[in-house]
Design an enzyme around this catalytic site. Structure first.
Site, PDB file in Angstrom:
ATOM      1  N   SER A 104      -0.151 -15.736   3.387  1.00 16.36           N
ATOM      2  CA  SER A 104      -0.526 -15.890   1.810  1.00 16.36           C
ATOM      3  C   SER A 104       0.083 -17.220   1.236  1.00 16.36           C
ATOM      4  CB  SER A 104       0.024 -15.073   0.748  1.00 16.36           C
ATOM      5  OG  SER A 104      -0.549 -15.001  -0.345  1.00 16.36           O
TER       6      SER A 104
ATOM      7  N   LYS B 225      -4.089 -17.193   4.753  1.00 10.92           N
ATOM      8  CA  LYS B 225      -4.922 -16.574   2.915  1.00 10.92           C
ATOM      9  C   LYS B 225      -4.531 -17.552   2.219  1.00 10.92           C
ATOM     10  CE  LYS B 225      -3.744 -12.855  -0.205  1.00 10.92           C
ATOM     11  NZ  LYS B 225      -3.006 -11.883  -0.902  1.00 10.92           N
TER      12      LYS B 225
ATOM     13  N   LYS C 210      -4.619 -18.993  -2.018  1.00  7.30           N
ATOM     14  CA  LYS C 210      -4.794 -18.518  -3.364  1.00  7.30           C
ATOM     15  C   LYS C 210      -5.942 -20.139  -3.674  1.00  7.30           C
ATOM     16  CE  LYS C 210      -1.986 -15.453  -3.938  1.00  7.30           C
ATOM     17  NZ  LYS C 210      -2.464 -13.824  -4.253  1.00  7.30           N
TER      18      LYS C 210
ATOM     19  N   ASP D 129      -7.650 -15.752  -1.905  1.00  7.90           N
ATOM     20  CA  ASP D 129      -7.467 -14.529  -3.224  1.00  7.90           C
ATOM     21  C   ASP D 129      -7.700 -15.332  -4.113  1.00  7.90           C
ATOM     22  OD1 ASP D 129      -6.572 -12.403  -4.755  1.00  7.90           O
ATOM     23  OD2 ASP D 129      -4.690 -12.562  -3.728  1.00  7.90           O
TER      24      ASP D 129
ATOM     25  N   GLU E  24     -10.594 -11.873  -1.771  1.00  5.00           N
ATOM     26  CA  GLU E  24      -9.563 -11.077  -2.926  1.00  5.00           C
ATOM     27  C   GLU E  24      -9.464 -11.173  -4.134  1.00  5.00           C
ATOM     28  OE1 GLU E  24      -5.886 -10.451  -1.049  1.00  5.00           O
ATOM     29  OE2 GLU E  24      -5.263  -9.055  -2.472  1.00  5.00           O
TER      30      GLU E  24
ATOM     31  N   ASP F 128      -8.015  -5.305  -5.009  1.00  4.34           N
ATOM     32  CA  ASP F 128      -5.980  -5.301  -4.923  1.00  4.34           C
ATOM     33  C   ASP F 128      -6.120  -5.169  -6.531  1.00  4.34           C
ATOM     34  OD1 ASP F 128      -3.252  -6.339  -5.694  1.00  4.34           O
ATOM     35  OD2 ASP F 128      -3.342  -8.524  -4.699  1.00  4.34           O
TER      36      ASP F 128
ATOM     37  N   LYS G 154      -0.935  -2.073  -1.576  1.00  8.08           N
ATOM     38  CA  LYS G 154       0.128  -2.223  -1.985  1.00  8.08           C
ATOM     39  C   LYS G 154       1.071  -1.024  -2.278  1.00  8.08           C
ATOM     40  CE  LYS G 154      -0.084  -6.980  -3.210  1.00  8.08           C
ATOM     41  NZ  LYS G 154      -0.325  -8.332  -4.441  1.00  8.08           N
TER      42      LYS G 154
ATOM     43  N   GLY H 160       1.335  -8.064  -0.595  1.00  5.22           N
ATOM     44  CA  GLY H 160       3.101  -8.490  -0.626  1.00  5.22           C
ATOM     45  C   GLY H 160       2.947  -8.728  -2.443  1.00  5.22           C
TER      46      GLY H 160
HETATM   47  O1  OSB Z   1      -2.350 -11.396  -4.581  1.00  2.81           O
HETATM   48  O2  OSB Z   1      -1.532 -10.663  -3.093  1.00  2.81           O
HETATM   49  C1  OSB Z   1      -1.254 -11.287  -4.619  1.00  2.81           C
HETATM   50  C2  OSB Z   1       2.049 -12.272  -4.504  1.00  2.81           C
HETATM   51  C3  OSB Z   1       2.410 -12.155  -5.736  1.00  2.81           C
HETATM   52  C4  OSB Z   1       1.421 -11.697  -6.791  1.00  2.81           C
HETATM   53  C5  OSB Z   1       0.213 -11.052  -5.848  1.00  2.81           C
HETATM   54  C6  OSB Z   1      -0.219 -11.825  -4.521  1.00  2.81           C
HETATM   55  C7  OSB Z   1       0.845 -11.900  -4.352  1.00  2.81           C
HETATM   56  C8  OSB Z   1       1.710 -13.055  -2.546  1.00  2.81           C
HETATM   57  C9  OSB Z   1       2.024 -13.219  -1.623  1.00  2.81           C
HETATM   58  O3  OSB Z   1      -0.375 -13.301  -2.282  1.00  2.81           O
HETATM   59  C10 OSB Z   1       1.810 -11.847  -0.791  1.00  2.81           C
HETATM   60  C11 OSB Z   1       3.254 -12.305  -0.354  1.00  2.81           C
HETATM   61  O4  OSB Z   1       4.381 -11.184  -0.403  1.00  2.81           O
HETATM   62  O5  OSB Z   1       3.404 -12.623   0.827  1.00  2.81           O
HETATM   63 MG    MG Z   2      -4.057 -10.402  -3.955  1.00  2.00          MG
END
Ligand code: OSB
Ligand code: MG
Length: 368
Positions: free
Chosen positions: A135, A161, A163, A188, A213, A238, A262, A290
């Protein structure tokens, strides 16, 4: 197994580099570690809360409060035939899944260590090697984003992925597709878009995303259904999925084609496994999300990812992507093929580094 003692610790950990999403920017985490003592053996887990209620309503302080005042009194000194029975015994507390999940996962680790078996086997997992993705947070420039993606692909990660948010979507996705035409790519949005953005989101079809996502609101299954019915891009949920009932509603409504599970958001291994089984029976693939966990939380994500329907690469990546030094031994490492070899050692298979944890601890409470 009897739950004899609960230790809550807050440690502070600085990320290797800041992580930016549509809703927040994190450079240091306040981590809530949960240690459960059962028949003289400790089990460890992480309650995957943030310091602020921007991803979910839970925070490190609400979780601490709920664990101390409500959850621990419900299970302390009680005999459980299996950790699988703990989740239902906490049902009087509504929500607060991250607090529940921390306690429950720590008990699972303790049970597996008592039995001398790997946690993933106790959970019924079957994969010995799990596929990994990364991510990638919002970057200050497009060139930095492209360089980061190139680096993660070189490291072997199987899917990327990124953001995205309103006003920061088409440009990065188009640039990534042009430079990397064939990679498994997804976006995402962490709930940033509104129902009136559905026509805009439909135009993402040209990027052939593996999935999109959680584009819409955290509590809006219906809007996600409208989007999924309008677009060929698979929608993955999510933030919307906190329970078996939510997962069932999402699937039956046609609000998504994929679910991100999660551990903290759904309340631990037992709840996660029930959602996993439902998705498997309905032909909906899942993957492990995560929360920028330390190794203690990451180790549980690895165990959960061994269940058969975790067929898509998860956000389960190497310790070194987030931490200069992780709090577990050994750190989580990812192979050149973008996989994690699941350990055969008892419990999670990763040992908490107690001295390091003690050094980083800013608050501790022991409950009996
Ligand atoms: O939306 O998946 C998410 C991190 C913090 C809060 C939400 C998200 C995330 C990540 C990081 O995308 C995932 C990781 O731990 O690598
Ligand atoms: Mg997410």
């Amino acid at each position: 197994m009897k739950l004899d003692q609960l230790t809550l610790r807050e440690i502070r950990m600085r990320l290797v580099k800041p992580f930016e999403t549509s809703f927040d920017r994190t450079d240091e985490r306040r981590v809530l570690l949960v240690e459960v003592l059962s028949n003289g053996i400790s089990g460890w887990a992480e309650a995957t809360v943030d310091s602020d209620p921007f991803y979910s309503y839970e925070t490190i302080d609400t979780a601490w409060h709920i664990l101390r005042e409500f959850l621990w009194p419900m299970v302390r000194g009680r005999e459980f035939a299996s950790s699988a029975d703990i989740w239902d015994s906490l049902s009087r507390v509504r929500g607060h899944n991250m607090a529940k999940g921390g306690l429950e996962a720590a008990a699972w680790d303790a049970e597996a260590r008592q039995k001398g078996v790997p946690l993933w086997r106790l959970l019924g997992g079957s994969r010995q090697e799990i596929p990994c993705g990364v991510s990638i947070g919002i970057k200050p420039s497009l060139s930095e984003l492209l360089d980061t993606v190139a680096e993660e692909l070189r490291a072997g990660y199987q899917r990327i992925k990124v953001k995205i948010k309103r006003g920061h979507d088409v440009e990065p996705l188009a640039a990534l597709r042009e430079r990397f035409p064939r990679i498994r790519l997804m976006g995402d949005a962490n709930c940033d878009y509104r129902p009136e953005d559905i026509p805009h989101l439909k135009t993402f079809e040209r990027f052939f995303l593996m999935m999109l996502e959680q584009p819409l609101a955290y509590d809006d299954l219906y809007a996600h259904r409208e989007l999924q019915q309008a677009t060929s891009t698979p929608i993955c949920l999510d933030e919307c999925i906190h329970s078996f009932a939510h997962a069932r509603a999402a699937i039956e409504l046609g609000a998504c084609k994929i679910i991100n599970i999660k551990l903290g958001r759904v309340g631990g291994h037992t709840a996660a496994r029930r959602i996993h089984d439902l998705c498997r029976d309905r032909g909906v693939p899942v993957w492990c999300g995560g929360m920028l966990e330390t190794g203690v939380g990451r180790a549980h994500n690895i165990a959960m990812s061994t269940l058969e329907n975790f067929t898509l690469p998860g956000d389960v990546s190497a310790s070194k992507r987030y931490w200069h030094e992780d709090v577990i031994d050994p750190p989580v490492e990812v192979s050149r093929q973008g996989t994690i070899h699941v350990p055969e050692r008892p419990g999670t298979g990763f040992e908490p580094k107690i001295e390091m944890i003690e050094r980083l601890t800013v608050r501790r409470e022991v409950l009996r």
